[in-house]
Design an enzyme around this catalytic site. Sequence first.
Site, short mmCIF file in Angstrom:
data_model
loop_
_atom_site.label_atom_id
_atom_site.label_comp_id
_atom_site.label_asym_id
_atom_site.label_seq_id
_atom_site.Cartn_x
_atom_site.Cartn_y
_atom_site.Cartn_z
N LYS A 193 -47.45 -11.20 -26.56
CA LYS A 193 -47.29 -12.98 -25.38
C LYS A 193 -45.90 -12.95 -24.90
CE LYS A 193 -47.04 -16.30 -24.61
NZ LYS A 193 -47.05 -17.29 -23.27
N GLU A 268 -33.52 -14.98 -30.80
CA GLU A 268 -32.56 -14.97 -29.66
C GLU A 268 -32.77 -15.98 -28.94
OE1 GLU A 268 -32.28 -9.93 -29.55
OE2 GLU A 268 -32.80 -11.00 -27.73
N CYS A 302 -28.68 -15.10 -20.65
CA CYS A 302 -28.83 -16.27 -21.83
C CYS A 302 -26.82 -15.98 -22.10
CB CYS A 302 -29.98 -15.58 -22.97
SG CYS A 302 -29.58 -13.73 -23.59
N GLU A 399 -27.43 -25.60 -21.04
CA GLU A 399 -28.15 -25.03 -20.53
C GLU A 399 -28.35 -25.00 -18.90
OE1 GLU A 399 -30.81 -21.85 -21.94
OE2 GLU A 399 -29.68 -20.37 -21.60
#
Length: 505
Positions: A193, A268, A302, A399
């Site tokens: 997905k 992750e 990331c 973030e």
Amino acid sequence: MTASATALATHLATLDRHLARFRDNGILNLIAGQDVAGAEWFETRSPVDESLIAKVALGDAATIDAAAKAAKDAFPAWAAMEGAKRKAILHRIADLIEERAEEIALCECWDTGQAWRFMSKAALRGAENFRFFADLAPSARDGQALPTKDHMNVTSRKPIGPVGVITPWNTPFMLSTWKIAPALAAGCTVVHKPAEFSPLTARLLSEICRDAGLPDGVLNLVNGMGEGAGRALTEHPDIKAIAFVGESRTGSMIMRQGSETLKRVHFELGGKNPCIVFADADLDRALDAAIFMIYSLNGERCTSSSRLLVQDSIADTFHAKLIDRVNSLKVGHPLDPATEIGPLIHQTHFDKVAGYVEIGKQDGATLAVGGTRQGDAGWFIRPTLFTDATPEMRIAQEEVFGPFLTSIRFADEAEALKIANGVAYGLTGYVWTNDLTRALRISDGLEAGMVWVNSENVRHLPTPFGGVKASGIGRDGGDWSFEFYMETKNTAFALGAHTIPRLGA
Ligand code: NAD
């Protein structure tokens, strides 16, 4: 015309040819080897100018059910296939990725806004991921012999079953291969997905796998929303594990959603990674690396070094050079080879990044560069640098996931480490010093899954990749990937007539 303008025009013409079939037919799902249209559709638009790229088949719980059934049906034969045969198919996939690398990179740039200079390499890295795990496929089942006086214990590994792979919108092609290649090498079948903001290259990957001779049902593609198809995948009883790359709070949701069916999860997640520059470092190299690790890939990365920790004694000179360079970064069309920063993926993401510019100003940090929108079409933001931030500010804790750097000063090692570890995340850390024992102390003390000393993020595929704290659960790379996609069995063989306790005798 300049050379880069000529290259841009050529790229646009080639891209247009590749996109024609998607404009006509939409981006379809692929289940059990068949193209599947949607009962409903959603749109993917380019962040360059918001133009429509294609309609996309909207998968729902029923679509996921069909894909999970296909993956379940295909599993026994794929799992039983000799490792050498799986290896050959995965190498063929890598060959076709290389053949279509230009098409993949063009589509990725247009769909995500990532700059050509990075995406052309990311497509090839996708092929490398397949080759690396292809070579490991024949030995994936290997185990250990663990003898005792009375028994020979033998371990072996088997693929866990059909797995779900859920990927984000930043560098989606490379990240998809990073998850799907080891799953296939281990003998698992997959339902993928991809992110709703950038579905284009996941479709290319599924076509490449089909063309390379991957049996029907081994890789299935279902597009859709996180709350719809994504959620259904994590709740499906036939899906044994979920490999997820995305935001930390989505990871929490997936853990809850998968709890009923006891899903194994591999996460992750996000990061707020420190780049710590000590006064004794090679400051020119540190500057290059700090800039590269936050402003490449639009900062939508990331592992980006989104917090610069710079020692007091050199902070002013380091900032002066940094400001100069950040002011010179080239923001522009992602298909122009001269471009260093393209547009952000979507308006919602632009609004989030622009919102942090306001938050940084309100919290009292110094906006040294950027922070404004560039142009009035597309989601381009000028690369942003805040200096003189303090560790508790939101721009030093949360973030942002854009070309947005927060610089914080520190006095000594102890303070650097306290600031570096004082966030919820723990993905990577970057340390710049020429003092060997300091490098050892700091890298040992950093709460992070990965540390680079005097280097930027240079990956070596056999090494473990992953984060601690809110940055993730589990490791990828080398044999670590197989630990997730496989079950380990221990069988103990008695070596003779050892004493068996006799009850009721
Ligand atoms: P996201 O979490 O919003 O979405 C990721 C995927 O999860 C998408 O496919 C989305 O549709 C799906 N999803 C959303 N809600 C879901 C639900 N309830 N159930 C199942 N699936 C659901 O992340 P994003 O905004 O696409 O990506 C950016 C994030 O990814 C950043 O936080 C970044 O740090 C992280 N990231 C981490 C790594 C890493 O290796 N640690 C790599 C790349 C990106």
